[in-house]
Design a protein around this motif. Structure first.
Motif, mmCIF file in Angstrom:
data_model
loop_
_atom_site.group_PDB
_atom_site.id
_atom_site.type_symbol
_atom_site.label_atom_id
_atom_site.label_comp_id
_atom_site.label_asym_id
_atom_site.label_seq_id
_atom_site.Cartn_x
_atom_site.Cartn_y
_atom_site.Cartn_z
ATOM 1 N N VAL A 101 0.853 -1.184 0.000
ATOM 2 C CA VAL A 101 0.000 0.000 0.000
ATOM 3 C C VAL A 101 0.892 1.238 0.000
ATOM 4 C CG1 VAL A 101 -1.940 -1.101 1.171
ATOM 5 C CG2 VAL A 101 -0.167 -0.005 2.521
ATOM 6 N N ARG A 102 0.343 2.306 -0.543
ATOM 7 C CA ARG A 102 1.087 3.560 -0.607
ATOM 8 C C ARG A 102 0.136 4.699 -0.268
ATOM 9 N NH1 ARG A 102 2.937 2.971 -5.303
ATOM 10 N NH2 ARG A 102 5.107 2.447 -4.868
ATOM 11 N N GLY A 103 0.591 5.615 0.544
ATOM 12 C CA GLY A 103 -0.232 6.750 0.920
ATOM 13 C C GLY A 103 0.601 7.794 1.629
ATOM 14 N N GLN A 104 -0.011 8.534 2.549
ATOM 15 C CA GLN A 104 0.728 9.579 3.240
ATOM 16 C C GLN A 104 0.080 9.933 4.568
ATOM 17 O OE1 GLN A 104 0.437 12.873 0.419
ATOM 18 N NE2 GLN A 104 -1.186 13.800 1.647
ATOM 19 N N ILE A 105 0.865 10.582 5.403
ATOM 20 C CA ILE A 105 0.377 11.183 6.637
ATOM 21 C C ILE A 105 0.657 12.678 6.549
ATOM 22 C CG2 ILE A 105 0.733 11.381 9.125
ATOM 23 C CD1 ILE A 105 1.409 8.444 9.199
ATOM 24 N N GLU A 106 -0.326 13.493 6.894
ATOM 25 C CA GLU A 106 -0.135 14.944 6.916
ATOM 26 C C GLU A 106 -0.183 15.430 8.359
ATOM 27 O OE1 GLU A 106 -1.864 19.148 5.089
ATOM 28 O OE2 GLU A 106 -3.042 17.295 4.889
ATOM 29 N N MET A 107 0.814 16.193 8.707
ATOM 30 C CA MET A 107 0.885 16.780 10.047
ATOM 31 C C MET A 107 0.789 18.292 9.916
ATOM 32 S SD MET A 107 4.066 16.569 12.753
ATOM 33 C CE MET A 107 3.843 14.820 13.060
ATOM 34 N N LYS A 108 -0.188 18.881 10.578
ATOM 35 C CA LYS A 108 -0.347 20.331 10.548
ATOM 36 C C LYS A 108 0.238 20.934 11.825
ATOM 37 C CE LYS A 108 -4.317 20.438 7.458
ATOM 38 N NZ LYS A 108 -5.697 20.939 7.217
ATOM 39 N N THR A 109 0.954 22.047 11.655
ATOM 40 C CA THR A 109 1.651 22.669 12.774
ATOM 41 C C THR A 109 1.345 24.159 12.853
ATOM 42 O OG1 THR A 109 3.686 23.438 11.671
ATOM 43 C CG2 THR A 109 3.547 21.093 12.176
ATOM 44 N N THR A 110 1.818 24.766 13.945
ATOM 45 C CA THR A 110 1.664 26.216 14.105
ATOM 46 C C THR A 110 2.868 26.968 13.553
ATOM 47 O OG1 THR A 110 2.627 26.081 16.332
ATOM 48 C CG2 THR A 110 0.215 25.956 16.153
ATOM 49 N N SER A 111 3.796 26.258 12.937
ATOM 50 C CA SER A 111 4.980 26.900 12.368
ATOM 51 C C SER A 111 4.602 27.724 11.146
ATOM 52 C CB SER A 111 6.018 25.843 11.967
ATOM 53 O OG SER A 111 7.055 26.417 11.193
ATOM 54 N N GLN A 112 5.028 28.977 11.104
ATOM 55 C CA GLN A 112 4.766 29.817 9.948
ATOM 56 C C GLN A 112 5.612 29.380 8.762
ATOM 57 O OE1 GLN A 112 5.334 33.919 11.069
ATOM 58 N NE2 GLN A 112 3.414 34.020 12.234
ATOM 59 N N LYS A 113 6.757 28.824 9.030
ATOM 60 C CA LYS A 113 7.658 28.380 7.968
ATOM 61 C C LYS A 113 7.246 27.012 7.412
ATOM 62 C CE LYS A 113 10.486 31.913 8.670
ATOM 63 N NZ LYS A 113 10.651 32.995 7.667
ATOM 64 N N LYS A 114 6.674 26.184 8.264
ATOM 65 C CA LYS A 114 6.320 24.822 7.866
ATOM 66 C C LYS A 114 4.952 24.459 8.452
ATOM 67 C CE LYS A 114 8.435 21.351 5.658
ATOM 68 N NZ LYS A 114 9.029 21.464 4.307
#
Length: 232
Positions: A101-114
């Motif tokens: 299987v192939r997919g992804q995980i997305e992590m959202k942060t409070t970093s303005q740069k990332k």
């Protein structure tokens, strides 16, 4: 990072000169040992991998959300090692059967740069038992112009354990009564050869698409070897 450029002028004393610019590119976030999840193993294995996400000095951040498009294939666990500075993200495969299987995980942060970090996820589970080749083609068998060479009516496949030494062949079944299979032991518990022979006296005219099923002690479902050809 270093870049060099050559400057050309009409100065006879210095017709050209080199200009070198060096700089250090600093990541806002460090991810170790790499920025992706690669889970590779064999059927039945517990597959997991952990990454460490660290904020560089002055770039601290909070993680506000983690989501994946593989909700039925993996589970993940986020832990805070040091608030706003270091986190770990562990991924475990939920499936233990052969396939990928192939997919992804997305992590959202409070970093303005990332503000968003994407982790590619790849899971590959291999069978402990492999059969090669998985299909046999006998070609065109001419029965109308004299005796058939018996050598062209026999082919073989090899079963081998990728790891361990407890492989056992329970049963070999042919889909036609003109197909005969014989098992030979090359290395007990590790490798076997299945010799497939077509009965020249029972060959059906026309194209054929048959199979043999090999039942082992390592898989719930039998291994399938397709057998194709044409009798003329």
């Amino acid at each position: 990072m270093t870049k060099t450029a050559v400057v050309t002028s009409n100065d006879p004393n210095t017709p050209s000169t080199s200009v070198t610019l060096s700089c250090f590119v600093k990541d806002y976030i460090s991810i170790k040992p790499n920025n992706r999840f690669n889970l590779v193993g064999y059927e039945g294995d517990e597959l997991s991998q952990k990454l460490t996400i660290t904020a560089t000095e002055g770039q601290e951040f909070d993680i506000t959300e983690v989501k994946t498009d593989l909700t039925d294939k993996i589970k993940y666990k986020l832990e805070t090692v040091q608030k706003r500075k270091e986190y770990t993200l562990e991924v475990t495969s939920l499936t233990k059967e052969e396939g990928f299987v192939r997919g992804q995980i997305e992590m959202k942060t409070t970093s303005q740069k990332k503000p968003s970090i994407i982790f590619p996820v790849f899971v590959k589970i291999q069978s402990e038992v492999e059969v090669k080749p998985a299909s046999l083609y006998f070609g065109k068998i001419d029965t109308g112009s004299g005796p058939v060479n018996p050598e062209i009516l026999t082919k073989s496949v090899v079963l081998r354990m990728a790891r361990g030494n407890d492989l056992d062949i329970k049963k070999v079944s042919e889909s036609g009564n003109w197909i005969k299979a014989k098992t030979e032991t090359n290395e007990k518990g590790v490798q076997y050869t299945v010799v497939i022979t077509l009965d020249k006296n029972k060959l059906p005219k026309g194209k054929f698409d048959e199979k043999i099923e090999i039942k082992t002690n390592k898989k719930k479902e039998p291994l399938i070897v397709s057998i194709k050809g044409e009798v003329m």
